[in-house]
Design a protein around this motif. Structure first.
Motif, PDB file in Angstrom:
ATOM      1  N   ILE A  12       0.636  -1.434  -0.258  1.00 35.58           N
ATOM      2  CA  ILE A  12      -0.220  -0.336   0.088  1.00 35.58           C
ATOM      3  C   ILE A  12       0.821   1.005   0.279  1.00 35.58           C
ATOM      4  CG2 ILE A  12      -1.789   1.053   1.682  1.00 35.58           C
ATOM      5  CD1 ILE A  12      -2.881  -1.850   2.595  1.00 35.58           C
ATOM      6  N   LEU A  48       6.182  -5.493  10.755  1.00 35.33           N
ATOM      7  CA  LEU A  48       6.549  -4.347  10.561  1.00 35.33           C
ATOM      8  C   LEU A  48       6.449  -3.339  10.250  1.00 35.33           C
ATOM      9  CD1 LEU A  48      10.196  -5.225  12.208  1.00 35.33           C
ATOM     10  CD2 LEU A  48       8.394  -3.977  14.118  1.00 35.33           C
ATOM     11  N   GLN A  50       3.612  -3.771   7.837  1.00 35.65           N
ATOM     12  CA  GLN A  50       1.958  -3.211   8.071  1.00 35.65           C
ATOM     13  C   GLN A  50       1.298  -2.818   9.618  1.00 35.65           C
ATOM     14  OE1 GLN A  50      -0.752  -6.834   7.288  1.00 35.65           O
ATOM     15  NE2 GLN A  50      -2.045  -5.860   8.380  1.00 35.65           N
ATOM     16  N   ALA A  51       2.399  -3.027  10.576  1.00 38.26           N
ATOM     17  CA  ALA A  51       2.083  -1.864  11.365  1.00 38.26           C
ATOM     18  C   ALA A  51       2.395  -0.477  11.567  1.00 38.26           C
ATOM     19  CB  ALA A  51       2.825  -2.787  12.723  1.00 38.26           C
ATOM     20  N   GLU A  54      -0.369   1.131   9.505  1.00 35.31           N
ATOM     21  CA  GLU A  54      -1.430   0.868   9.742  1.00 35.31           C
ATOM     22  C   GLU A  54      -1.229   2.041  10.771  1.00 35.31           C
ATOM     23  OE1 GLU A  54      -3.593  -2.103  12.635  1.00 35.31           O
ATOM     24  OE2 GLU A  54      -3.462  -3.088  10.189  1.00 35.31           O
ATOM     25  N   LYS A  55       0.167   2.583  11.774  1.00 32.97           N
ATOM     26  CA  LYS A  55       0.045   3.241  12.090  1.00 32.97           C
ATOM     27  C   LYS A  55       0.149   4.955  11.456  1.00 32.97           C
ATOM     28  CE  LYS A  55       2.501   1.251  16.275  1.00 32.97           C
ATOM     29  NZ  LYS A  55       2.112   1.715  16.521  1.00 32.97           N
ATOM     30  N   ARG A  57      -2.017   5.275   8.298  1.00 30.17           N
ATOM     31  CA  ARG A  57      -3.103   5.179   8.253  1.00 30.17           C
ATOM     32  C   ARG A  57      -3.792   6.696   9.496  1.00 30.17           C
ATOM     33  NH1 ARG A  57      -3.189   0.499   6.322  1.00 30.17           N
ATOM     34  NH2 ARG A  57      -4.128  -0.216   7.391  1.00 30.17           N
TER      35      ARG A  57
ATOM     36  N   TYR B  29      -5.507  -9.698  17.796  1.00 31.32           N
ATOM     37  CA  TYR B  29      -4.557  -8.469  17.329  1.00 31.32           C
ATOM     38  C   TYR B  29      -3.455  -7.858  17.579  1.00 31.32           C
ATOM     39  CZ  TYR B  29      -3.467  -5.272  13.148  1.00 31.32           C
ATOM     40  OH  TYR B  29      -2.864  -4.173  12.544  1.00 31.32           O
ATOM     41  N   GLU B  46       5.327  -3.058  19.272  1.00 31.33           N
ATOM     42  CA  GLU B  46       5.582  -3.666  18.121  1.00 31.33           C
ATOM     43  C   GLU B  46       6.966  -4.631  17.671  1.00 31.33           C
ATOM     44  OE1 GLU B  46       4.420  -0.911  17.792  1.00 31.33           O
ATOM     45  OE2 GLU B  46       2.224  -1.079  17.003  1.00 31.33           O
ATOM     46  N   TYR B  50       6.736  -8.784  17.833  1.00 26.66           N
ATOM     47  CA  TYR B  50       6.494  -9.598  16.568  1.00 26.66           C
ATOM     48  C   TYR B  50       7.453 -10.554  15.793  1.00 26.66           C
ATOM     49  CZ  TYR B  50       2.790  -6.588  14.029  1.00 26.66           C
ATOM     50  OH  TYR B  50       1.608  -5.951  13.896  1.00 26.66           O
ATOM     51  N   PRO B  73      -6.157  -3.265   5.118  1.00 26.08           N
ATOM     52  CA  PRO B  73      -5.501  -4.835   4.626  1.00 26.08           C
ATOM     53  C   PRO B  73      -6.023  -5.306   5.693  1.00 26.08           C
ATOM     54  CG  PRO B  73      -3.220  -3.710   5.220  1.00 26.08           C
ATOM     55  CD  PRO B  73      -4.696  -2.305   5.149  1.00 26.08           C
ATOM     56  N   ARG B  75      -5.688  -8.275   8.444  1.00 25.00           N
ATOM     57  CA  ARG B  75      -5.021  -8.577   9.649  1.00 25.00           C
ATOM     58  C   ARG B  75      -4.898  -9.928   9.966  1.00 25.00           C
ATOM     59  NH1 ARG B  75      -7.936  -3.870  13.689  1.00 25.00           N
ATOM     60  NH2 ARG B  75      -7.178  -2.062  12.145  1.00 25.00           N
TER      61      ARG B  75
END
Lengths: 376, 107
Positions: A12, A48, A50-51, A54-55, A57, B29, B46, B50, B73, B75
């Motif tokens: 993305i 990471l 993706q995290a 997300e933050k 976004r 999650y 995180e 992770y 997307p 999760r």
């Protein structure tokens, strides 16, 4: 106005302000190097990303399409440093064994703690570079300071540049962990530049900057006076020798010596940057296990060793040829001309050199933009 | 040294146990785990979580499934495997013994 960089996190696209992008890139690169030995590296990196996405976004909206640098900084803070879970386990196991006193066999199974080179401001004479090196080499700081002063004198001040470079490149020990930690820093260009940038930004703090600048001036003046005196004593000793040996050579050899010294300078600068950026000098790689800074020190010493006789010949030749200002200016110009010519020739005909110069230009650009940002 | 600082290796070592406990409940999650742990002594980030979850998955103690989310997307939602459940009960027993030993000592 800020330049915006578009990036893709796990498929993305996001738009980040350029300084923020640099921060994030450094963070992710560092994470990747931490996870180097982990079998889960790719998976964790995707998680990471993706995290982070997300933050990002979360701070964007219909009327806000760019993530600014402050937000990126905050996101990185929230994410926290990445530690490999396996590495942690190993470390815990090692300390457990040691605490239980399992004997030498069990202890030697864990990797030995690696040292890190830091600047240690506590008890420092100036910025703590010598202090840090002394801690790293486990010798008294006086010896290191003495070595630095002597090298500065013998290199007629050139060594001082090494100190300045180390001052911006070597991280400052802020926490007790830092001070306890040992050398073994990951040394890629990106990290080097971001560290130099960070140190420079800290340095850019107005009041501190001024204070440091005044201190630096005082220090430099003191050193310069000292150096001059040493030089005078040294030249007085070698003068008769130079005078005799260079009497006949004089004018014939001067241009040759100028060419030689120009070639040496070009070769030195190119190999220094090639060493820093790719850990090789003209295809010759640094032996495994030798840290980069040792290579740099060796290179500088080699340069001093080779260039000193050439400089003495030039100096002596000028003396014996009968020095006057016009003559000196002519040779200065000749030398600069040679340096420029050699740079151009190597840039044009050696692709390796071009790479080095281009990456150097990139680094210089980055530094200039950082300086401008800090001032504006 | 602060007491909390002194005990930080213990908290670090217990994190795996804590995660197994959380995952044992419902499918979770990562952001929810962080929110849950935030106010506790086991607050983490995180960057730590992770790599730990990936390791637990490699050891087949947890597994995840993809779930669509309305914002962005899909999760990863983590859950405990049967092997993880066995490990969790072993850890629970061990922890109880440890507590008992601590309580009995010096009495």
């Amino acid at each position: 106005m800020q330049k915006v960089v578009t990036i893709s996190l796990n498929g993305i696209a996001y738009q980040l302000e350029e300084p923020g992008y640099n921060q994030l890139r450094t963070y992710l690169e560092r994470a990747e190097s931490r996870l180097q030995d982990s079998p889960d590296r790719n998976e964790v990196m995707a998680d990471l990303e993706q995290a982070v996405g997300e933050k990002c976004r979360a701070v964007l909206g219909p009327h806000k399409t760019v993530v600014n640098s402050a937000e990126v900084d905050r996101i990185i803070m929230e994410m926290g440093p990445v530690e490999s879970a396996d590495e942690k386990e190993k470390a815990a196991g090692a300390t457990g064994d040691a605490a239980a006193g399992m004997g030498a066999g069990a202890q030697s199974s864990g990797p030995p703690p690696r040292k890190r080179l830091f600047q240690i401001r506590e008890g420092a004479m100036w910025m703590g570079v010598c202090n840090g090196i002394a801690a790293y080499l486990n010798v008294d700081v006086t010896w290191i300071r003495l070595a630095f002063v002597l090298l500065t004198i013998f290199s007629s001040g050139l060594w001082f540049v090494t100190y300045l470079v180390l001052m911006f490149v070597v991280p400052v020990a802020h926490t007790p962990e830092d001070r306890a930690a040992a050398f073994g820093m990951p040394f890629n260009t990106e990290e080097l530049i971001s560290r130099a940038k960070k140190n420079f930004e800290e340095f850019g703090d107005k009041y501190r900057w001024r204070r440091e600048w005044r201190r630096q001036q005082r220090h430099f003046n003191r050193q310069f006076r000292h150096m001059n005196e040493q030089m005078r004593v040294a030249t007085a000793n070698v003068q008769p020798f130079i005078h005799n040996s260079a009497r006949g050579i004089g004018m014939v050899f001067l241009p040759i010596a100028a060419l030689l010294s120009a070639a040496l300078v070009v070769a030195f600068i190119l190999s220094l940057f090639s060493l820093v950026t790719s850990h090789t000098v003209f295809g010759w790689a640094l032996p495994h296990g030798i840290p980069l800074w040792v290579g740099i020190v060796a290179l500088v010493m080699l340069y001093i060793a080779i260039s000193t006789p050439v400089r003495m010949i030039r100096h002596g030749g000028q003396q014996s040829a009968g020095y006057h200002p016009g003559w000196g200016a002519f040779h200065g110009l000749l030398w600069i001309g040679f340096v420029a010519l050699l740079f151009w020739v190597s840039y044009t005909y050696f692709p390796g050199v071009r790479e080095v110069v281009d990456s150097l230009m990139w680094a210089a650009n980055l530094t200039v933009s950082t300086i401008t940002e800090t001032i504006v | 040294m602060e007491i909390t600082e002194k005990l930080s290796p213990i908290r670090k070592g217990l994190l795996e146990f804590v995660i197994l406990k959380i995952v044992a409940g419902d499918k979770v999650y990562v952001a929810d785990m962080l929110k849950l742990l935030g106010p506790t002594e086991f607050a983490t980030q995180e960057g730590t979580l992770y790599p730990l979850l990936s390791k637990l998955r490699r050891e087949e103690l947890v597994d995840y499934e993809w779930q669509e989310s309305e914002a962005g997307p899909p999760r990863k939602y983590y859950k405990l495997t049967p092997k993880g459940r066995t490990q969790l009960s072993t850890l629970n027993d061990y922890w109880k013994n440890l507590n008992k030993t601590l309580a009995d000592l010096g009495n």
